[in-house]
Design a protein around this motif. Structure first.
Motif, PDB file in Angstrom:
ATOM      1  N   SER A 126       0.836  -1.032  -0.083  1.00  0.00           N
ATOM      2  CA  SER A 126      -0.057   0.045   0.015  1.00  0.00           C
ATOM      3  C   SER A 126       0.964   1.248   0.086  1.00  0.00           C
ATOM      4  CB  SER A 126      -0.973  -0.009   1.233  1.00  0.00           C
ATOM      5  OG  SER A 126      -1.686  -1.223   1.226  1.00  0.00           O
ATOM      6  N   PHE A 127       0.572   2.350  -0.603  1.00  0.00           N
ATOM      7  CA  PHE A 127       1.145   3.435  -0.729  1.00  0.00           C
ATOM      8  C   PHE A 127       0.332   4.484  -0.228  1.00  0.00           C
ATOM      9  CE2 PHE A 127       2.944   0.795  -3.925  1.00  0.00           C
ATOM     10  CZ  PHE A 127       4.403   1.089  -4.001  1.00  0.00           C
ATOM     11  N   GLU A 128       0.556   5.466   0.520  1.00  0.00           N
ATOM     12  CA  GLU A 128      -0.109   6.411   1.038  1.00  0.00           C
ATOM     13  C   GLU A 128       0.578   7.864   0.872  1.00  0.00           C
ATOM     14  OE1 GLU A 128      -3.444   8.617   2.580  1.00  0.00           O
ATOM     15  OE2 GLU A 128      -3.174   6.751   1.665  1.00  0.00           O
ATOM     16  N   SER A 129      -0.021   8.764   0.104  1.00  0.00           N
ATOM     17  CA  SER A 129       0.447   9.927  -0.213  1.00  0.00           C
ATOM     18  C   SER A 129       0.317  10.919   1.006  1.00  0.00           C
ATOM     19  CB  SER A 129      -0.179  10.509  -1.538  1.00  0.00           C
ATOM     20  OG  SER A 129       0.229  11.939  -1.647  1.00  0.00           O
ATOM     21  N   LYS A 130       1.365  11.600   1.679  1.00  0.00           N
ATOM     22  CA  LYS A 130       1.104  12.531   2.331  1.00  0.00           C
ATOM     23  C   LYS A 130       0.450  13.901   1.822  1.00  0.00           C
ATOM     24  CE  LYS A 130       5.240  12.461   4.091  1.00  0.00           C
ATOM     25  NZ  LYS A 130       6.434  12.762   5.141  1.00  0.00           N
ATOM     26  N   THR A 131       0.668  14.193   0.670  1.00  0.00           N
ATOM     27  CA  THR A 131       0.292  15.392  -0.029  1.00  0.00           C
ATOM     28  C   THR A 131      -1.438  15.269  -0.129  1.00  0.00           C
ATOM     29  OG1 THR A 131       1.981  15.652  -1.433  1.00  0.00           O
ATOM     30  CG2 THR A 131      -0.197  16.420  -2.280  1.00  0.00           C
ATOM     31  N   PHE A 252      -4.649   2.181   4.536  1.00  0.00           N
ATOM     32  CA  PHE A 252      -4.001   0.917   4.619  1.00  0.00           C
ATOM     33  C   PHE A 252      -4.959  -0.455   4.643  1.00  0.00           C
ATOM     34  CE2 PHE A 252      -0.511   3.994   5.137  1.00  0.00           C
ATOM     35  CZ  PHE A 252       0.445   3.498   4.579  1.00  0.00           C
ATOM     36  N   PHE A 253      -5.726  -0.007   5.837  1.00  0.00           N
ATOM     37  CA  PHE A 253      -6.744  -1.215   6.323  1.00  0.00           C
ATOM     38  C   PHE A 253      -7.831  -1.371   5.688  1.00  0.00           C
ATOM     39  CE2 PHE A 253      -3.504  -0.408   9.749  1.00  0.00           C
ATOM     40  CZ  PHE A 253      -3.072  -1.663  10.079  1.00  0.00           C
ATOM     41  N   TYR A 254      -8.411  -0.233   5.028  1.00  0.00           N
ATOM     42  CA  TYR A 254      -9.434  -0.601   4.179  1.00  0.00           C
ATOM     43  C   TYR A 254      -9.418  -1.044   2.814  1.00  0.00           C
ATOM     44  CZ  TYR A 254     -13.018   0.803   0.822  1.00  0.00           C
ATOM     45  OH  TYR A 254     -14.158   1.001  -0.151  1.00  0.00           O
ATOM     46  N   PHE A 376      -6.363  -6.252  -8.537  1.00  0.00           N
ATOM     47  CA  PHE A 376      -5.626  -4.829  -8.197  1.00  0.00           C
ATOM     48  C   PHE A 376      -5.213  -4.376  -7.117  1.00  0.00           C
ATOM     49  CE2 PHE A 376      -4.954  -0.431  -9.403  1.00  0.00           C
ATOM     50  CZ  PHE A 376      -5.504   0.254  -8.409  1.00  0.00           C
ATOM     51  N   TYR A 377      -6.037  -4.750  -6.141  1.00  0.00           N
ATOM     52  CA  TYR A 377      -5.912  -4.654  -4.700  1.00  0.00           C
ATOM     53  C   TYR A 377      -4.728  -5.410  -4.058  1.00  0.00           C
ATOM     54  CZ  TYR A 377     -10.108  -2.057  -4.860  1.00  0.00           C
ATOM     55  OH  TYR A 377     -11.162  -1.075  -5.141  1.00  0.00           O
ATOM     56  N   PHE A 378      -3.830  -6.007  -4.835  1.00  0.00           N
ATOM     57  CA  PHE A 378      -2.611  -6.401  -4.435  1.00  0.00           C
ATOM     58  C   PHE A 378      -1.645  -5.179  -4.126  1.00  0.00           C
ATOM     59  CE2 PHE A 378       1.888  -6.825  -6.264  1.00  0.00           C
ATOM     60  CZ  PHE A 378       2.351  -7.701  -5.100  1.00  0.00           C
ATOM     61  N   THR A 379      -1.971  -4.211  -4.785  1.00  0.00           N
ATOM     62  CA  THR A 379      -1.547  -2.733  -4.408  1.00  0.00           C
ATOM     63  C   THR A 379      -2.813  -1.938  -4.170  1.00  0.00           C
ATOM     64  OG1 THR A 379      -1.506  -2.073  -6.792  1.00  0.00           O
ATOM     65  CG2 THR A 379       0.702  -2.882  -5.939  1.00  0.00           C
ATOM     66  N   TYR A 380      -2.571  -1.137  -3.087  1.00  0.00           N
ATOM     67  CA  TYR A 380      -3.602  -0.023  -2.670  1.00  0.00           C
ATOM     68  C   TYR A 380      -3.226   1.050  -2.716  1.00  0.00           C
ATOM     69  CZ  TYR A 380      -7.701   1.919  -0.966  1.00  0.00           C
ATOM     70  OH  TYR A 380      -9.063   2.834  -0.962  1.00  0.00           O
ATOM     71  N   ILE A 381      -3.440   2.148  -3.515  1.00  0.00           N
ATOM     72  CA  ILE A 381      -2.866   3.342  -3.582  1.00  0.00           C
ATOM     73  C   ILE A 381      -3.767   4.496  -3.503  1.00  0.00           C
ATOM     74  CG2 ILE A 381      -1.411   4.848  -5.629  1.00  0.00           C
ATOM     75  CD1 ILE A 381      -1.304   2.186  -7.126  1.00  0.00           C
TER      76      ILE A 381
END
Length: 435
Positions: A126-131, A252-254, A376-381
């Motif tokens: 999972s990638f979470e953008s701080k912007t 992340f957890f969603y 697709f949810y192998f990566t959650y962006i």
């Protein structure tokens, strides 16, 4: 999930750890200390999971791998191997391209991903953008002015990109400051959009593109309309709520819940094991979605006691390094604003090629290939995550080739052009849902 089938009552241990987790937003020496040079833009989190009765087998394999390489590098036998071991001293700064001998840990990483592919079927990165997190509270209220979800997503993505790339420092200072009047911030966003729209030249390399100007015009209309509505509402109600920024892990957890559902794993069968990083926000978010988080029998989670956390950490650092360094290596190549990633990313030998292919197998196993996007949810962006697409498509690009010999038929310069086309196409399809 993979080629295995499990009973509905099977208990799964799922581990979560993160990398590039500097969540601070601050200023230093009058410059915006926000981009990846100093404060990383993305937090990368990894979930790995397996049935509880497979825990001992995975632990034995991982421990054997760890002991072997600790011995080779003259480290204590039981010393934990963390992701930073591979990324320190600019390791992986050109992905898996040919490296100096003292930095070259690609054989070690290759064996690690062989272990992962052999033993682990459930993985999510999972990638979470701080912007995205920093501006969403400001931008979300304006979305009801747009007719449909696709228009809302496009506008949110555009605002994230604009504010990340073009917002002046004083605007960011107000965005990240505690208890700021939102009306003031909306006014500053409007002025920044107007200034950018009227600017003929950003710098000696890049002109303000027509598409950027058109977006500024659209955004000014939406922001201006919303701010006027808010003004009259505040005047009538004589009150205004202040905004407070705090990084959270809900996305992340969603995301992992969606991946579990996609793999037909019931949340009620999951034991979520999280390594708290001091704030406890990871656990707080996990508890919103899972019944069993850090079971009572485990008083404190230490990564050196759970191989799942160590595996998660190494995967997160690997993907994080690719996304961070790939973005840093993109440079303008002409006065029209065209940018390309450095050709050094494709100056690769057999060892580096094999490592990319081994990681690509994770994508194939999760049905995340260019031909099949069911996984697709192998990566959650998060909505704004160009770096994540850059990382994912770097690995997918190498996965197109059947052999190192086939890859070597083109020069590194040619590969940079082909890769640029592939990343533009991927962004177009994923962000804007174009076919």
């Amino acid at each position: 999930m993979g080629n295995k089938e499990y009973k509905e009552t099977t208990v799964f241990n799922v581990y979560f750890d993160e990398a590039y987790k500097d969540h601070s937003l601050k200023f230093k020496n009058e410059n915006r200390n926000y981009h990846i040079d100093s404060i990383r833009e993305y937090t990368i989190g990894t979930f790995v999971g397996w049935p509880e009765d497979e825990e001992s087998t995975i632990e034995i394999d991982f421990t054997n791998w760890k002991n072997k390489w600790n011995d080779i590098y003259h480290r204590d036998k039981d010393r934990e191997i963390k992701g930073e071991f591979f990324t320190q001293k600019a390791g992986l700064s050109n992905g898996f391209s040919t490296q100096k001998k003292f930095l070259d840990k690609r054989d070690m990483l290759y064996e690690f991903f062989q272990l992962v592919n052999k033993n682990i079927d459930f993985i999510q990165i999972s990638f979470e953008s701080k912007t995205f997190q920093a501006i969403r509270e400001y931008i979300y209220p304006t979305l009801n002015l747009l007719a449909d979800k696709q228009s809302q997503d496009n506008f949110l993505y555009g605002m994230c990109k604009f504010l990340d790339q073009h917002a002046p420092n004083d605007l960011w200072e107000h965005i990240i400051k505690q208890n700021v009047d939102q009306k003031v911030v909306y006014g500053e966003i409007y002025r920044a959009l107007k200034s950018h729209k009227e600017q003929p030249m950003l710098n000696k390399f890049r002109r303000v593109k027509r598409t950027e100007k058109n977006f500024c015009i659209q955004a000014m209309k939406i922001i201006g309309t919303y701010n006027q509505q808010e003004f009259f509402q505040q005047k009538n109600n004589n009150k205004h709520e202040d905004f407070s920024l705090q990084f959270d892990y809900d996305n992340f957890f969603y995301g992992v819940c969606l991946h579990l559902k996609n793999n037909q794993i019931k949340k009620s069968t999951v034991r979520m094991l999280v390594d708290p990083e001091g704030t406890g926000r990871e656990v707080d978010s996990a508890k919103k979605y899972f019944e069993v988080v850090n079971p009572k029998s485990i008083e404190h989670i230490e990564s050196n006691s759970f191989v799942g956390l160590q595996i998660s950490d190494i995967i997160a650092h690997t993907f994080g390094a690719i996304s961070v360094y790939a973005r840093k290596s993109i440079q303008p190549i002409n006065s029209e604003g065209k940018k390309l990633i450095s050709k050094s990313w494709f100056d690769i030998d057999q060892k580096g090629f094999d490592l990319y292919i081994e990681i690509f197998k994770l994508f194939e196993k999760n049905s995340f290939s260019s031909e099949n996007d069911k996984g697709f949810y192998f990566t959650y962006i998060s909505k704004y995550a160009d770096d994540a697409f850059l990382c994912i498509n770097m690995i997918k690009y190498y996965g197109r080739f059947n052999s190192f010999e086939e890859f070597s038929e083109e020069t590194p310069e040619q590969h940079t052009e082909y890769f640029n086309s592939s990343i533009v196409d991927s962004l177009d399809r994923k962000v804007f849902n174009n076919k």
